[in-house]
Design a protein around this motif. Structure first.
Motif, mmCIF file in Angstrom:
data_model
loop_
_atom_site.group_PDB
_atom_site.id
_atom_site.type_symbol
_atom_site.label_atom_id
_atom_site.label_comp_id
_atom_site.label_asym_id
_atom_site.label_seq_id
_atom_site.Cartn_x
_atom_site.Cartn_y
_atom_site.Cartn_z
ATOM 1 N N ARG B 14 61.967 -3.813 -45.115
ATOM 2 C CA ARG B 14 60.851 -2.901 -45.383
ATOM 3 C C ARG B 14 59.549 -3.675 -45.452
ATOM 4 O O ARG B 14 58.538 -3.266 -44.904
ATOM 5 C CB ARG B 14 61.062 -2.177 -46.714
ATOM 6 C CG ARG B 14 62.136 -1.117 -46.668
ATOM 7 C CD ARG B 14 61.990 -0.115 -47.799
ATOM 8 N NE ARG B 14 63.183 0.731 -47.874
ATOM 9 C CZ ARG B 14 64.237 0.488 -48.644
ATOM 10 N NH1 ARG B 14 64.252 -0.572 -49.436
ATOM 11 N NH2 ARG B 14 65.274 1.307 -48.643
ATOM 12 N N GLN B 18 56.197 -3.473 -43.034
ATOM 13 C CA GLN B 18 54.876 -3.223 -43.605
ATOM 14 C C GLN B 18 53.891 -4.308 -43.171
ATOM 15 O O GLN B 18 52.782 -4.016 -42.728
ATOM 16 C CB GLN B 18 54.981 -3.210 -45.129
ATOM 17 C CG GLN B 18 54.093 -2.194 -45.801
ATOM 18 C CD GLN B 18 54.477 -2.051 -47.270
ATOM 19 O OE1 GLN B 18 55.632 -1.783 -47.593
ATOM 20 N NE2 GLN B 18 53.510 -2.238 -48.146
ATOM 21 N N LEU B 21 53.006 -4.032 -39.517
ATOM 22 C CA LEU B 21 52.056 -2.947 -39.277
ATOM 23 C C LEU B 21 50.652 -3.373 -39.703
ATOM 24 O O LEU B 21 49.677 -3.204 -38.969
ATOM 25 C CB LEU B 21 52.484 -1.689 -40.035
ATOM 26 C CG LEU B 21 53.798 -1.046 -39.569
ATOM 27 C CD1 LEU B 21 54.142 0.152 -40.417
ATOM 28 C CD2 LEU B 21 53.739 -0.658 -38.109
ATOM 29 N N ARG B 22 50.576 -3.944 -40.881
ATOM 30 C CA ARG B 22 49.284 -4.402 -41.385
ATOM 31 C C ARG B 22 48.677 -5.395 -40.390
ATOM 32 O O ARG B 22 47.505 -5.291 -40.033
ATOM 33 C CB ARG B 22 49.469 -5.069 -42.755
ATOM 34 C CG ARG B 22 48.475 -4.572 -43.805
ATOM 35 C CD ARG B 22 48.516 -5.437 -45.047
ATOM 36 N NE ARG B 22 49.759 -5.287 -45.827
ATOM 37 C CZ ARG B 22 50.015 -4.222 -46.603
ATOM 38 N NH1 ARG B 22 49.169 -3.218 -46.679
ATOM 39 N NH2 ARG B 22 51.137 -4.157 -47.284
ATOM 40 N N LYS B 27 48.862 1.852 -38.926
ATOM 41 C CA LYS B 27 49.056 2.454 -40.242
ATOM 42 C C LYS B 27 50.512 2.575 -40.667
ATOM 43 O O LYS B 27 51.383 2.856 -39.855
ATOM 44 C CB LYS B 27 48.398 3.823 -40.296
ATOM 45 C CG LYS B 27 46.901 3.699 -40.349
ATOM 46 C CD LYS B 27 46.233 5.045 -40.265
ATOM 47 C CE LYS B 27 44.721 4.866 -40.270
ATOM 48 N NZ LYS B 27 44.038 6.102 -39.851
ATOM 49 N N CYS B 28 50.725 2.395 -41.947
ATOM 50 C CA CYS B 28 52.053 2.548 -42.516
ATOM 51 C C CYS B 28 52.180 3.982 -43.003
ATOM 52 O O CYS B 28 51.799 4.311 -44.122
ATOM 53 C CB CYS B 28 52.226 1.579 -43.673
ATOM 54 S SG CYS B 28 53.859 1.627 -44.397
ATOM 55 N N ARG B 32 56.748 6.917 -40.050
ATOM 56 C CA ARG B 32 57.274 5.610 -39.629
ATOM 57 C C ARG B 32 58.251 5.071 -40.667
ATOM 58 O O ARG B 32 59.273 4.463 -40.321
ATOM 59 C CB ARG B 32 56.110 4.638 -39.429
ATOM 60 C CG ARG B 32 55.131 5.130 -38.361
ATOM 61 C CD ARG B 32 54.600 4.012 -37.512
ATOM 62 N NE ARG B 32 53.161 3.850 -37.636
ATOM 63 C CZ ARG B 32 52.280 4.056 -36.651
ATOM 64 N NH1 ARG B 32 52.683 4.480 -35.483
ATOM 65 N NH2 ARG B 32 51.002 3.853 -36.837
ATOM 66 N N ARG B 33 57.945 5.291 -41.914
ATOM 67 C CA ARG B 33 58.844 4.813 -42.956
ATOM 68 C C ARG B 33 60.174 5.552 -42.878
ATOM 69 O O ARG B 33 61.237 4.964 -43.049
ATOM 70 C CB ARG B 33 58.192 5.009 -44.331
ATOM 71 C CG ARG B 33 57.972 3.693 -45.058
ATOM 72 C CD ARG B 33 57.180 3.881 -46.325
ATOM 73 N NE ARG B 33 55.767 4.121 -46.058
ATOM 74 C CZ ARG B 33 55.025 5.080 -46.602
ATOM 75 N NH1 ARG B 33 55.574 5.926 -47.454
ATOM 76 N NH2 ARG B 33 53.755 5.198 -46.301
ATOM 77 N N THR B 70 58.055 5.174 -32.535
ATOM 78 C CA THR B 70 58.250 4.201 -33.612
ATOM 79 C C THR B 70 59.285 3.136 -33.263
ATOM 80 O O THR B 70 59.136 1.973 -33.645
ATOM 81 C CB THR B 70 58.663 4.927 -34.911
ATOM 82 O OG1 THR B 70 57.682 5.908 -35.208
ATOM 83 C CG2 THR B 70 58.765 3.948 -36.065
#
Lengths: 160, 160
Positions: B14, B18, B21-22, B27-28, B32-33, B70
């Motif tokens: 996870r 993150q 993506l950053r 964007k998170c 997507r999660r 995704t």
DNA sequence: ATGCTTGCAAAACGTTTGCACAGGG
DNA sequence: CCCTGTGCAAACGTTTTGCAAGCAT
């Protein structure tokens, strides 16, 4: 630029196909023969659509469906081999009498480089033996950047 | 039957996502999660459609397009790996923290057997070096008949 | 003659895209 | 707040299929 391996091989392939069809009790029709001739001339890696174009160019009347129905026959006859470079298309190549080989695919220019598989085959047998697996074939593809592209774009292909 | 490797790895994945993506200035988002959670639970080989079904079953509202958009992100983040077993679908598998491996596919029962790729990787480097090719990855698949099927159908798998 | 084979068009398939709206930073 | 991401549906390109007509055996 076509059939430069001499007509021998071509002739032999024609016979193999005919025998295969006969053996399977499948008819040896004009359309199927035309598809065979097309793939004999295309020779390199090609996809179904290219066979179609090729036939159209020569004003041979063969339907799209027939091409799609014949290619699997040629595979089963051992004349063609399926090669999968991407998900979208199914690629084929002439397999009959060719030394087994695998491919490197350049992710930048799309070039396909063939290389012999002796060692790959040896390795595959070894691995299969360890798992009690009975091998019928393999598919080995190396992805990366070819020599020319690497020279042109020295930074490319370093990711991951 | 899920996440039995402990939450550690899951949690780490996870975070990797993150951070990825950053880093890409992407964007998170919730969607997507949710896709990430789905593939964490699916774990084995799966295709896009299965992710969709899985989310639907849990009544998570994620559009088909979002799933398809995704999955490549997860591949680039190094969390998933593309595996191609047949032409029609793109298969994925969880790659993060897994030792590199390849697959044997049983043509009779469809079973997929994984095996480590140390030797394959060595061989691939050797071949690539001979051609001035810069490797980024490979795909190696052995086709045949697995131990169980070979025992059940002694005659199978002798063709070709 | 019989029934496999053909060709067309339309369906099917997984995947991608255009767009108005929603929501993250 | 802006700009990216979303979801829907429609588009996409390859492959498959249903069907009436054609042709090999």
């Amino acid at each position: 630029m076509r059939n430069e391996n001499g007509g021998d091989r071509t002739e032999r392939i024609r016979r193999v196909f005919q025998e295969y069809l006969r053996g399977r009790n499948v008819k040896c029709t004009d359309a199927r023969r035309k598809v065979l001739e097309a793939v004999l001339d295309l020779r390199e890696h090609f996809e179904a659509e290219q066979v179609l174009y090729f036939l159209r160019e020569r004003s041979e009347r063969v339907g799209k469906a027939t091409v799609y129905r014949t290619l699997p026959l040629l595979v089963e006859a051992g004349i063609l081999r399926e090669v999968r470079f991407d998900v979208k298309h199914t690629h084929y190549e002439l397999a009959f009498g060719e030394a087994p080989h695998d491919h490197m695919v350049c992710g930048r220019c799309g070039r396909i480089i063939e290389f012999g598989s002796n060692e790959v085959t040896k390795l595959r047998s070894k691995i299969a033996r360890q798992h009690g697996f009975r091998v019928t074939g393999h598919r080995f593809q190396i992805t990366g950047v070819c020599k020319d592209c690497a020279a042109a774009f020295p930074a490319a292909g370093q990711q991951r």
